[in-house]
Enzyme design. Structure first.
Site, short mmCIF file in Angstrom:
data_model
loop_
_atom_site.label_atom_id
_atom_site.label_comp_id
_atom_site.label_asym_id
_atom_site.label_seq_id
_atom_site.Cartn_x
_atom_site.Cartn_y
_atom_site.Cartn_z
CB SER A 203 56.62 43.34 37.36
OG SER A 203 56.93 43.05 36.02
CD GLU A 322 54.52 35.69 37.20
OE1 GLU A 322 54.11 36.76 36.72
OE2 GLU A 322 54.90 35.58 38.39
CG HIS A 425 53.19 39.66 35.43
ND1 HIS A 425 54.28 39.28 36.15
CD2 HIS A 425 53.35 40.99 35.18
CE1 HIS A 425 55.08 40.33 36.33
NE2 HIS A 425 54.53 41.37 35.76
#
Length: 516
Positions: A203, A322, A425
């Site tokens: 991320s 995600e 995610h």
């Protein structure tokens, strides 16, 4: 059992645990406090005697939000690695941690983990993740780092204070570079090879890897990069950074000339004010890595296109779903009306008419057997916009210059809450570190094998620059046929997966990928 190692700033004493030598809370820079607040990191001061590095020292200042057990990323705080408790937030946070099989003269590959958290939160000092798992499996040295976050690491004050506080808005990224310099200068003492360093992260950590690929001051400090759900498009510009600084000072009630008052504020006062500035007003963006003309002269994607990362092998990939993680934080997504969906897109991408894109997504979802509700369309577009498409563009830019670039798509679907989160995610990180929750991720031999395959591929890449390994077989480079490793129930390289969806974005301008 303890272990003493001499670094460039003094001797440190770590611990021996589970076959590893572990050193926690090593200062890689001077404390960024007092007059050093908002300034680039300075070298750590040498010390006399032996400093104990047996426990995590600090978490970078951030707004701590209790985890909900309904979140797919919930981690039971009572289950940890036996390395103590989560350290308190503290401005004196520029420390790193090392897990090594031995401090002998063997020059092992080094992997430096950069944590995620949107540049607002997170830590490299968590006892809840076993960061030693890769060190044990692959005979490598693992390093995790802290860096300044939110208004402590990414607040541009240079213009609004007339240079009296010359922060560019990129001090958090400069912290990462300082940590890599420390690794270069010291890691051989810990059994590592300073000439074989891989940076990897998830991320914001993946975005940091992309930023480092385009960062001139980081050149030569690492030799491979792995971006998990990162982006090379994510920065804000100076005007946006200055508007937030003005907003922040207005909420503080401090005049621009009162630099001493600003520096005298406590950490708690700054965090409280930061909290009050969120959500930001229209036209203002929260503090973020900035194209400031100094640390970054352009977006990382443009630097990569120009060759800033040449000869650096890269792995980059995303999860298939995600944005489904954000359902846990934004319940309105569940029953999104079409008008509200378009309003959201209009706010995020005001200069791009997305009407035709929505129509095409309706057709694609229908072909996949998914009911094309506004919620499903929104989730699919946001996944592509924020993660998948920026990743493919970075891979294209890097690979077209003849550099080794490897693509992956993580497709394992979480069974949690009836499967509503899909391949959300951060899932790949849970399998990488082996700390996934069976009730969320699933259990059994298939997911255990997937976890080990990801670990082996990352370790092979750190060692050789090629992620091919026994469990996955040959992992082809990303080229004209868009070769991508699918990581799921079946792992295999597939040419141009989801190509019909990818083509929708061919005409999209780069500025639609901004985080806002």
């Amino acid at each position: 059992m303890t272990h003493i190692v001499e670094t460039t700033t003094g001797k440190i004493e770590g611990i021996e645990k589970d076959g590893l030598s572990i050193f926690l809370g090593i200062p890689f820079a001077a404390p960024p406090v007092g007059d050093r607040r908002w300034l680039p990191p300075e070298p750590a001061q040498p010390w006399a005697g032996v400093k104990e590095t047996k426990s995590f020292i600090a978490t970078a200042p951030q707004i701590l939000v209790p985890q909900s057990q309904d979140s797919p990323l919930y981690v039971n705080p009572n289950v940890g690695t036996g390395l103590g408790v989560q350290p308190a937030i503290n401005e004196d946070c520029l420390h790193l941690n090392i897990w090594t099989p031995s401090t002998d003269a063997t020059r092992r590959p080094v992997m430096v983990w950069i944590h995620g958290g949107g540049f607002t939160g997170g830590t490299g000092a968590s006892p809840l993740s076993d960061f030693g798992v890769l060190a044990r499996l692959g005979d490598i040295v693992v390093v995790t780092i802290n860096y300044r976050l939110n208004v402590f690491g990414f607040l541009r004050l240079k213009d609004i204070t007339g240079g009296r506080i010359p922060s560019t808005g990129n001090e958090g990224m400069l912290d990462q570079v300082a940590a890599l310099r420390w690794v270069r200068d010291n890691i051989e003492t810990f059994g590592g090879d300073p000439g074989n360093v891989t940076v990897f992260g998830l991320s914001a950590g993946g975005g940091s890897v992309c930023a480092l690929l385009g960062m001139s001051s980081a050149k030569g400090l690492f030799h491979k990069g792995i971006s998990q759900s990162g982006s090379a498009h994510f920065m804000i510009d100076k005007d946006e950074a200055n508007r937030y600084a003005e907003h922040f000072l207005n909420v503080l009630g401090i005049k621009v000339r009162d630099v001493s008052d600003l520096r005298s504020l406590t950490m708690e006062q700054l965090l409280e004010t930061y909290s009050k500035t969120l959500p930001v007003p229209r036209g203002v963006r929260a503090p973020m890595v900035t194209v400031d003309g100094e640390v970054f002269r352009e977006l990382p994607i443009d630097s990569i296109k120009a060759g800033s990362a040449d000869r650096i092998p890269v792995i980059a990939g995303t999860t298939a779903d995600e944005w489904r993680l954000w359902q846990a934080m934004d319940p309105a997504i569940q029953n999104l009306a079409e008008g509200h969906m378009f309003a959201r897109f209009s706010k995020m991408m005001p200069d791009w008419d997305i009407t035709d894109v929505v129509k095409e997504y309706k057709e694609i979802l229908t072909q996949r057997g998914v009911d094309p509700t506004p919620s499903e369309i929104y989730l699919a577009i946001m996944t592509a916009r924020m993660f998948w498409i920026p990743t493919t563009r970075m891979l294209e830019a890097h690979g077209h210059r003849g550099n080794p670039a490897y693509s992956y798509m993580f497709t394992w679907k979480a069974p949690f809450r009836g499967g509503i989160f899909g391949a959300f995610h951060g899932m790949d990180s849970g399998l990488l570190w082996g700390n996934y929750q069976p009730e969320v991720f699933g259990s059994g031999s298939l997911i255990a094998t997937l976890s080990r395959n990801i670990q082996d591929a990352w370790l092979a890449f750190a060692r050789t620059g090629d992620p091919s390994c026994e469990g996955l077989g040959k992992w082809s480079v990303y080229g004209e046929n868009r070769e991508t490793m699918l990581l799921g129930e079946q792992c295999q390289v597939q040419e141009a997966p989801f190509e019909e969806e990818r083509r929708i974005w061919d005409s999209a301008p780069d500025d639609v990928y901004k985080w806002q």
